[in-house]
Design a protein around this motif. Structure first.
Motif, mmCIF file in Angstrom:
data_model
loop_
_atom_site.group_PDB
_atom_site.id
_atom_site.type_symbol
_atom_site.label_atom_id
_atom_site.label_comp_id
_atom_site.label_asym_id
_atom_site.label_seq_id
_atom_site.Cartn_x
_atom_site.Cartn_y
_atom_site.Cartn_z
ATOM 1 N N GLY A 309 21.311 35.115 16.007
ATOM 2 C CA GLY A 309 21.758 35.729 17.252
ATOM 3 C C GLY A 309 22.273 34.751 18.280
ATOM 4 N N LYS A 312 27.453 30.704 16.652
ATOM 5 C CA LYS A 312 28.746 31.150 16.133
ATOM 6 C C LYS A 312 29.369 29.998 15.355
ATOM 7 C CE LYS A 312 28.652 35.013 18.643
ATOM 8 N NZ LYS A 312 28.464 36.347 18.036
ATOM 9 N N ASP A 330 27.751 42.456 8.908
ATOM 10 C CA ASP A 330 26.730 41.510 9.355
ATOM 11 C C ASP A 330 25.895 41.022 8.182
ATOM 12 O OD1 ASP A 330 27.296 41.376 12.090
ATOM 13 O OD2 ASP A 330 26.283 43.304 12.449
ATOM 14 N N LYS A 333 29.751 38.958 10.054
ATOM 15 C CA LYS A 333 30.646 39.481 11.079
ATOM 16 C C LYS A 333 30.260 39.002 12.468
ATOM 17 C CE LYS A 333 32.594 43.859 12.744
ATOM 18 N NZ LYS A 333 32.628 45.335 12.550
ATOM 19 N N SER A 334 28.976 38.861 12.724
ATOM 20 C CA SER A 334 28.512 38.427 14.045
ATOM 21 C C SER A 334 28.537 36.913 14.213
ATOM 22 C CB SER A 334 27.076 38.926 14.282
ATOM 23 O OG SER A 334 27.017 40.335 14.233
ATOM 24 N N GLN A 337 33.295 33.253 13.166
ATOM 25 C CA GLN A 337 34.396 33.621 14.048
ATOM 26 C C GLN A 337 35.761 33.245 13.481
ATOM 27 O OE1 GLN A 337 33.540 35.472 16.972
ATOM 28 N NE2 GLN A 337 31.766 35.427 15.589
#
Length: 427
Positions: A309, A312, A330, A333-334, A337
């Motif tokens: 969380g 990136k 996910d 996806k999260s 980038q």
């Protein structure tokens, strides 16, 4: 083999072999299996890491965002057409033979480049042979020797190989009057094997854009980053220098800590190295995995460190359907980038165009202009790239026009642009 079976086999290779695309390719360039880490700032190799601050770096975030968005858009052949020079007459090419030598046949992208080269050669009436091999210089030498003894007119070779290791054989081919074009070699390698008809990847630009994307997504505020690199590989230094230079210019307060894992150790060390680096640098919010082949193992390391969380990732040069697919759901996806890579069919067409120019005694497209697009795949465009190939179709007729061939349309055009669907996948 029936056409449907060929398509299924090509798709199988891309989906199942491409996770070692960069692994296998780079393994040819460096044999070290040691891993190490070092910490450095973009400003000085001896600088210490510092935590992210809320102060702005003064970067033009809007300009950086625009540059990234442009690179993430579907490319247009018109952007590159002027670089590719005048039309190439194909008179006299029909019936001549061209030897196509992929660096490693088991690597999906290498095979796709070879297939695209063969398709365009066939379209102008040439007789292509793709020389299957396991990636050894001895095999590449055999292919070149076969071309010499069997009176081939041209050789097109490259992808996950160092052609300079074949310099004596290439020299013999050139002395025999055979046209030679190469994809993917550095300028130093080209100087060693004396091949002037090249097409290449934009490693430095890709790294610059990855830095821009990270800075823009952090609104120009300094961040701590971890770079997962493989220092024994030639492309690493080019990308690392460009990455650090761009961060120096756009985010002088940003810091980068290197974690070096050489190619043979990717499968068993990247996950643990990533996890350890994140635990040792708890404020790190950015990871730059230099190669797409690292992504699966890197994600495992991020999850192991319970940082899904807060981190990136950017860059991941190499592309490939399985890695694009990671960005469609996910946790990828999260987290992921960007995934930056060229398009093998476009690369193959460009390699043949250089070969055709050599055959017709035309000057080569200059090294710095013999490039195609390396599209940035993001979570926003990943589904489109995965399901369509992501590079449009206009480039097919662009190359055909340069060779005096009639344009394709409809299903024939789509088939040519996606290698009969081998370049696409499903969500």
């Amino acid at each position: 083999m029936r056409e449907g079976e060929k398509v299924r086999k090509a798709r199988f290779l891309r989906l199942n072999v491409i996770p070692v695309l960069v692994v296998g390719g780079l393994a040819l360039a460096g044999c070290s299996s040691s891993s190490s880490s070092s910490s450095s700032s973009p400003q000085s190799a001896g600088s210490s890491s510092s935590s992210s601050s809320s102060s702005s770096s003064g970067a033009d975030v809007s300009a950086l965002t625009n540059a990234v968005n442009q690179a993430a858009a579907e490319p247009s052949f018109s952007t590159y057409a002027a670089n590719y020079g005048d039309k190439v007459p194909t008179t006299g090419l029909a019936g001549k033979k061209i030897m196509i030598i992929p660096g490693v046949s088991a690597l999906a992208a290498c095979t796709e480049i070879a297939q695209a080269t063969a398709a365009l050669a066939t379209a102008v009436g040439m007789q292509p042979t793709i020389f299957a091999n396991q990636g050894t210089p001895a095999e590449h030498n055999t292919a070149i020797e076969n071309a010499i003894h069997q009176h081939y007119a041209a050789i097109a070779m490259g992808c996950a190989m160092d052609p300079s290791t074949n310099a004596p054989a290439i020299g013999q081919a050139l002395n025999a009057g055979i046209a030679v074009s190469v994809y993917g070699q550095t300028q130093a390698e080209a100087a060693a094997d004396k091949v002037t008809y090249n097409n290449v990847d934009t490693y430095a630009l890709d790294a610059k854009l990855a830095a821009d994307q990270a800075v823009a997504q952090h609104d120009g505020k300094p961040f701590q980053a971890i770079a997962i690199v493989s220092k024994a590989t030639p492309a690493t230094a080019t990308m690392e220098n460009a990455l650090r230079a761009e961060l120096t210019a756009t985010c002088p307060g940003c810091t980068v800590t290197d974690v070096n894992v050489e190619v043979p150790d990717w499968t068993n060390q990247i996950a643990s190295a990533t996890s350890s680096a994140l635990l040792q640098n708890p404020n790190a919010s950015v990871i730059f995995p230099f190669y797409a082949g690292m992504l699966t193992y890197m994600l495992a390391g991020i999850q192991s460190a319970h940082k899904s969380g807060t981190v990136k990732t950017y860059l991941a040069f190499g592309g490939g359907t399985p890695f694009v697919k990671l960005q469609t759901a996910d946790p990828g996806k999260s987290i992921i980038q960007s995934d930056i890579g060229g398009y093998p069919p476009w690369t193959g067409y460009l390699m043949f165009l250089q070969a055709a120019r050599a055959l017709q005694k035309m000057p080569p497209i200059p090294y710095d202009k013999a490039i195609g697009p390396n599209r940035i795949v993001t979570p926003d465009n990943a589904v489109d790239v995965l399901t369509t190939g992501g590079n449009g179709t206009d480039w097919v007729n662009g190359f055909r026009g340069l060779l005096g061939l009639p344009p394709l349309s409809g299903s024939a055009l789509t088939s040519a642009a996606t290698l009969n669907g081998a370049m696409t996948g499903t969500v």
